[in-house]
Design an enzyme around this catalytic site. Structure first.
Site, PDB file in Angstrom:
ATOM      1  N   ALA A  23     -46.629 -19.972 -27.494  1.00  0.00           N
ATOM      2  CA  ALA A  23     -46.157 -19.675 -28.620  1.00  0.00           C
ATOM      3  C   ALA A  23     -45.241 -20.764 -29.526  1.00  0.00           C
ATOM      4  O   ALA A  23     -44.576 -21.552 -28.850  1.00  0.00           O
ATOM      5  CB  ALA A  23     -45.485 -18.372 -28.510  1.00  0.00           C
ATOM      6  N   ASP A  24     -45.480 -20.681 -30.620  1.00  0.00           N
ATOM      7  CA  ASP A  24     -44.516 -21.736 -31.531  1.00  0.00           C
ATOM      8  C   ASP A  24     -43.413 -20.740 -32.076  1.00  0.00           C
ATOM      9  O   ASP A  24     -42.551 -21.440 -32.407  1.00  0.00           O
ATOM     10  CB  ASP A  24     -45.344 -22.377 -32.397  1.00  0.00           C
ATOM     11  CG  ASP A  24     -46.293 -23.546 -32.096  1.00  0.00           C
ATOM     12  OD1 ASP A  24     -45.951 -24.369 -31.958  1.00  0.00           O
ATOM     13  OD2 ASP A  24     -47.547 -23.192 -31.609  1.00  0.00           O
ATOM     14  N   ARG A  25     -43.677 -19.445 -32.234  1.00  0.00           N
ATOM     15  CA  ARG A  25     -42.566 -18.427 -32.496  1.00  0.00           C
ATOM     16  C   ARG A  25     -43.040 -17.248 -32.346  1.00  0.00           C
ATOM     17  O   ARG A  25     -44.000 -16.778 -32.767  1.00  0.00           O
ATOM     18  CB  ARG A  25     -42.311 -18.814 -34.211  1.00  0.00           C
ATOM     19  CG  ARG A  25     -41.237 -18.064 -34.561  1.00  0.00           C
ATOM     20  CD  ARG A  25     -40.954 -18.169 -36.191  1.00  0.00           C
ATOM     21  NE  ARG A  25     -40.799 -19.434 -36.766  1.00  0.00           N
ATOM     22  CZ  ARG A  25     -39.845 -20.064 -37.251  1.00  0.00           C
ATOM     23  NH1 ARG A  25     -38.629 -19.049 -37.319  1.00  0.00           N
ATOM     24  NH2 ARG A  25     -39.512 -21.319 -37.730  1.00  0.00           N
TER      25      ARG A  25
ATOM     26  N   ALA B 261     -46.697 -16.206 -33.656  1.00  0.00           N
ATOM     27  CA  ALA B 261     -47.391 -17.573 -33.952  1.00  0.00           C
ATOM     28  C   ALA B 261     -47.841 -18.378 -32.979  1.00  0.00           C
ATOM     29  O   ALA B 261     -46.860 -18.915 -32.196  1.00  0.00           O
ATOM     30  CB  ALA B 261     -46.494 -18.190 -35.134  1.00  0.00           C
TER      31      ALA B 261
END
Length: 369
Positions: free
Chosen positions: A247-249, A257
């Site tokens: 995950a990036d966010r 995201a």
């Protein structure tokens, strides 16, 4: 060849140029924040944790050389402005933004101490960045072990081996070491409970084919590379036990995201009744945003899609849409969100992280959500 994405010692930073992998292993010196920004933007270094680490360590290198000032106010402003600039390189991943806020606060607090000096402020910020590097490696190992145990209890409670599908690159090359989603696969392998791993090619930048496949081969983990369009067939016919992605966010309601293509993976996994996990450190969780609709999605140049190794493969004149990420709704994350603090259902995430953070002293060691 090596899996060490970041080489750091006090005053010196080198990154492995991941654009050259797997053909060539070459380290590039990063001596300034501007050089780090360029490397991050060009994706010579990528992965949300690694982006934050390289950005902050580049600032540490400048501070070690005496940059900033003269005067405490000017030094604090220097730190804040450099960090704000780094955040603009790739805005979707939250880790760099969180680290920027934390380090700017550290500098400001240190400058307010009685008898504060420029040297003390620089030293405090440098030490905090070095602590981040060590903490990321510890967190990744915890994520790997916690995720492996949870996954086995969910899909193989009576014993036996499991087959895991993953997307993009979430391993040692995307972090300080070991990895997040790929760390779960590493832990399963070390337990002798991994039957097989499938990794997606991950177009258009091919992080799966170039980087994840490289890591799996390097560590002799049984694995197969597939194209992004093969995931449904793999789930239907190759005995996939679980899907684990990075995950990036991750926002407050659990919407996540991650590399574009993750959303469709989650949809297909739910159709086949296969648990879908997100593996990410708590530093990738952004409780200030309520839903994934608030996440800014980075869009990359169209040439990344139309050209391969400098050779155009698409018809001239065709339009291109190239988002780097997509958002997976929380209700599709059926396995859970694996953090260094535990494995949580999306609806549990806010309470679990808020409770943990509130029990800490609010320093950099406890990321501010």
């Amino acid at each position: 060849m090596t899996l060490e994405a970041i080489r750091y010692s006090r005053g010196s930073l080198q990154i492995l140029d991941q654009l050259l992998l797997p053909k060539q292993s070459r380290y590039e010196a990063v001596g300034s924040v501007h050089q780090a920004w360029e490397a991050i933007r060009a994706m010579k270094v990528r992965g949300a944790p690694a982006i934050a680490l390289v950005g902050c360590l580049s600032l540490a290198v400048e501070l070690q050389a005496g940059a900033g000032g003269p005067g405490l106010a000017a030094l604090v402003a220097f730190v804040r402005d450099k960090l704000s600039f780094l955040v603009t390189a790739r805005p979707t991943a939250v880790n760099m933004a969180r680290a920027a806020r934390d380090l700017a606060d550290v500098a400001a607090r240190e400058a307010e101490r009685e008898g504060a000096t420029e040297e003390a402020v620089r030293e405090r910020v440098i030490c905090c960045t070095e602590d981040m590097l060590e903490k990321d490696l510890r967190d990744n190992r915890s994520i790997g072990d916690l995720g492996a145990r949870h996954l086995l209890e969910r899909v193989a409670p009576s014993g036996g081996k499991v087959t895991v599908l993953t997307h993009c690159n979430t391993g040692a090359l995307a972090t300080a070491g070991y990895g997040t989603a790929l760390g779960v696969i590493r832990s399963l392998h070390s337990l002798g409970r991994l039957e097989h791993a499938f990794c997606t090619e991950t177009r258009p930048y091919n992080q799966g084919a170039r980087l994840t496949a490289f890591e799996l081969v390097y560590e002799q983990i049984p694995a197969t590379l597939i194209t992004d369009s093969m995931v449904a067939a793999a789930m239907a016919h190759r005995g996939v036990s679980a899907v684990v992605v990075g995950a990036d966010r991750v926002v407050a309601n659990g919407d996540t995201a991650n590399k574009v293509g993750t959303y469709q993976l989650a949809i297909v996994a739910k159709h086949h009744g296969i648990p879908f996990y997100v593996a990410a450190p708590s530093s990738s969780c952004d409780l200030r945003l309520e839903t994934g609709k608030e996440i800014i999605i980075e869009e990359r140049p169209g040439q990344e899609l139309t050209d391969v190794n400098g050779v155009r493969i698409a018809a001239p004149g065709i339009g291109v849409w190239n988002p780097a990420f997509d958002v997976t709704p929380h209700d599709l994350i059926t396995g859970g969100i694996i953090t260094e603090l535990g494995v949580f259902a999306p609806e549990e995430l806010r309470t679990a992280l808020t409770t943990t953070i509130s029990s800490r002293d609010g320093t950099l060691d406890g990321p501010q959500m």
